[in-house]
Enzyme design. Structure first.
Site, short mmCIF file in Angstrom:
data_model
loop_
_atom_site.label_atom_id
_atom_site.label_comp_id
_atom_site.label_asym_id
_atom_site.label_seq_id
_atom_site.Cartn_x
_atom_site.Cartn_y
_atom_site.Cartn_z
CG HIS A 87 26.04 47.47 49.90
ND1 HIS A 87 26.40 48.84 51.19
CD2 HIS A 87 26.07 46.45 50.58
CE1 HIS A 87 26.53 47.93 52.00
NE2 HIS A 87 26.23 46.87 51.54
CE LYS A 96 27.41 53.98 45.21
NZ LYS A 96 27.25 52.50 46.36
CE1 TYR A 107 27.35 56.50 48.92
CE2 TYR A 107 28.83 56.10 50.42
CZ TYR A 107 27.63 55.59 50.17
OH TYR A 107 26.86 55.08 50.64
CG ASP A 132 26.71 44.22 53.96
OD1 ASP A 132 25.83 44.18 54.09
OD2 ASP A 132 27.53 44.97 53.85
#
Length: 186
Positions: free
Chosen positions: A61, A71, A131, A169
């Site tokens: 992603h 991130k 995250y 996904d």
């Protein structure tokens, strides 16, 4: 310095100093001064946490500008294989894959600058991943790359016949066809 260069511009592994004693352990998972000293000036605005079982693959992603995200990823419980793909056109590592095991035991974290697609597979029975993001989630700006794109040859360290992948996904495009406005600014 608690940072390890990955060979990918801007992509760094953070290994915190851990203080262990008979009571347990303590470490600073994030300290703005320490990260700033390594050139990471991102202001994190959102923390995300997920729990997954063995074999789950999440990703790959990323978000595009103006909501592109950097991130800082770590495993709170269990173990994951954290995987990124450099999608910054003109980068010396463009189209290359980097992976690292992040676990509750090793306490390593991966700082991922904007311009990387990100995903992970769960290597332990259960894993909890946290995250930090420097930009808010934006469904409209969210994109991705197919986790099993043959051109990327990602070894997720789990048998792919046991992989648990979301419907969202499974239909992502391959790297060659992904939405990609990123340019490397060396």
């Amino acid at each position: 310095m608690p940072f390890i260069d990955t060979g990918f511009p801007g992509l760094l592994v953070f290994e915190p100093m851990v203080f262990d004693d008979s009571r347990g352990f303590f470490y600073e998972a994030y300290n703005q001064k320490i990260f700033g000293g390594a050139g990471i000036e991102n202001q994190f605005v959102q923390d995300n946490q997920s729990r997954s079982t063995y074999g789950v693959i999440r990703g790959l992603h990323y978000q595009v500008p103006p909501f592109a995200q950097a991130k800082l990823v770590r495993a709170l419980v269990g173990s994951i294989l954290d995987v990124v793909v450099d999608i910054r056109k003109g980068s010396p590592t463009y189209g290359k894959v980097y992976s690292i095991e992040l676990s509750a035991d090793n306490k390593k974290q991966l700082f991922i600058p904007a311009g990387f697609a990100h995903g992970f597979s769960v290597l332990s029975d259960v894993a909890e991943v946290m995250y930090k993001c420097d930009q808010f989630y934006s469904k409209v700006n969210e994109h991705g790359i197919l986790y099993n794109d043959p051109a990327l040859q990602i070894d997720w360290k789990i048998p792919l016949e046991q992989a648990i992948v979301s419907e969202k996904d499974i239909i992502l495009p391959v790297f060659a066809n992904c939405v990609n406005p990123f340019e490397f600014n060396g």
